[in-house]
Scaffold this motif. Sequence first.
Motif, PDB file in Angstrom:
ATOM      1  N   ILE A 235      53.490  41.020 -54.893  1.00 28.42           N
ATOM      2  CA  ILE A 235      54.118  40.905 -56.206  1.00 28.42           C
ATOM      3  C   ILE A 235      55.039  42.098 -56.416  1.00 28.42           C
ATOM      4  N   VAL A 236      56.232  41.847 -56.922  1.00 28.10           N
ATOM      5  CA  VAL A 236      57.161  42.910 -57.309  1.00 28.10           C
ATOM      6  C   VAL A 236      57.558  42.688 -58.760  1.00 28.10           C
ATOM      7  N   GLU A 237      57.433  43.722 -59.578  1.00 35.03           N
ATOM      8  CA  GLU A 237      57.842  43.645 -60.972  1.00 35.03           C
ATOM      9  C   GLU A 237      58.501  44.955 -61.386  1.00 35.03           C
TER      10      GLU A 237
ATOM     11  N   ALA B 296      51.364  51.814 -64.265  1.00 33.15           N
ATOM     12  CA  ALA B 296      49.984  51.668 -64.718  1.00 33.15           C
ATOM     13  C   ALA B 296      49.807  50.410 -65.566  1.00 33.15           C
ATOM     14  N   GLU B 297      50.758  50.147 -66.445  1.00 35.57           N
ATOM     15  CA  GLU B 297      50.650  48.978 -67.311  1.00 35.57           C
ATOM     16  C   GLU B 297      50.768  47.683 -66.503  1.00 35.57           C
TER      17      GLU B 297
ATOM     18  N   PHE C 285      46.380  58.472 -64.477  1.00 40.35           N
ATOM     19  CA  PHE C 285      46.480  57.090 -64.014  1.00 40.35           C
ATOM     20  C   PHE C 285      45.114  56.422 -64.051  1.00 40.35           C
ATOM     21  N   VAL C 286      44.093  57.154 -63.653  1.00 34.83           N
ATOM     22  CA  VAL C 286      42.735  56.604 -63.596  1.00 34.83           C
ATOM     23  C   VAL C 286      42.307  56.049 -64.943  1.00 34.83           C
ATOM     24  N   ARG C 287      42.577  56.798 -66.010  1.00 29.59           N
ATOM     25  CA  ARG C 287      42.044  56.402 -67.318  1.00 29.59           C
ATOM     26  C   ARG C 287      42.636  55.098 -67.835  1.00 29.59           C
TER      27      ARG C 287
END
Length: 266
Positions: free
Chosen positions: A75-77, A82-83, A110-112
């Motif tokens: 997939i490319v977007e 993160a979102e 990023f983790v959160r």
Amino acid sequence: MLRKVLYCTDLSELSEQGLLWLAEHMSWKETEFVLLHVVDTVAGVETPNYVSEAEDRLAEASRSLRERGIPVRHIVEAGDEAEVARRIAGEHGCTLVSYLVEPGQDKAGFVRKLALPQLLIDVGEERKLPVSPPQHHVVVATDLDPERTETMFAALENALAGTAYSLTLVHAVPLEDPSRAEELITTADEALQTVKESISSWAPEAATRIESGELEETLKQTIEELDPSLLVLGLSLHSELWQLFVGTTAEVVINESRCPMLIIPV
């Protein structure tokens, strides 16, 4: 946990090597991969061109996995990484998110944002992948909370199934009141031995280690000394179900540890 793995790639040569490393070490017979590349919208009018180029690159990466007999889609977007990763993981039922981390990146930030098991592969200043397989020496940092511990170890058992591994359980006792040091350490050690007994059916040779002192510094030093091939942390969920709570101690450990890390929502 390894049923469907979302791998976030920047399309670099190192990221491609990381995908093959992940496929070799964290791929079981039933594992499917979802490859994701997110194009930063700062590219402006060139964004569609970057998306098209990324599609071609990911199609090639997908072929390399299929040659290994691994089911894969790509997939490319365009958007915020993160979102987009959070949404794609939900839409495709991903059970693990993995990505490479380079020097200077805010790993904890990023983790959160992703309330899913996450495997962070830190490539360090040398920009190299780990030599040892992640199961070689697994270190679990636990706060000994019964409910969180049970959830974390159930996920870990699933991730390690069928592999050869060594396991060390670590707990750090904060000594805010030195007069109670012996009592606190004894109580924590008893609780840690209870945890060890609870996982004896699948980790009979697990070792335990109790440390005491200032939490952030103590854990950091202990992890450096143990030199794990995989560090496992359990993080609590926020009230928003898609976000993880990263406290001060966890943030220090996540951002300063250089070994691969498995983050498990608990």
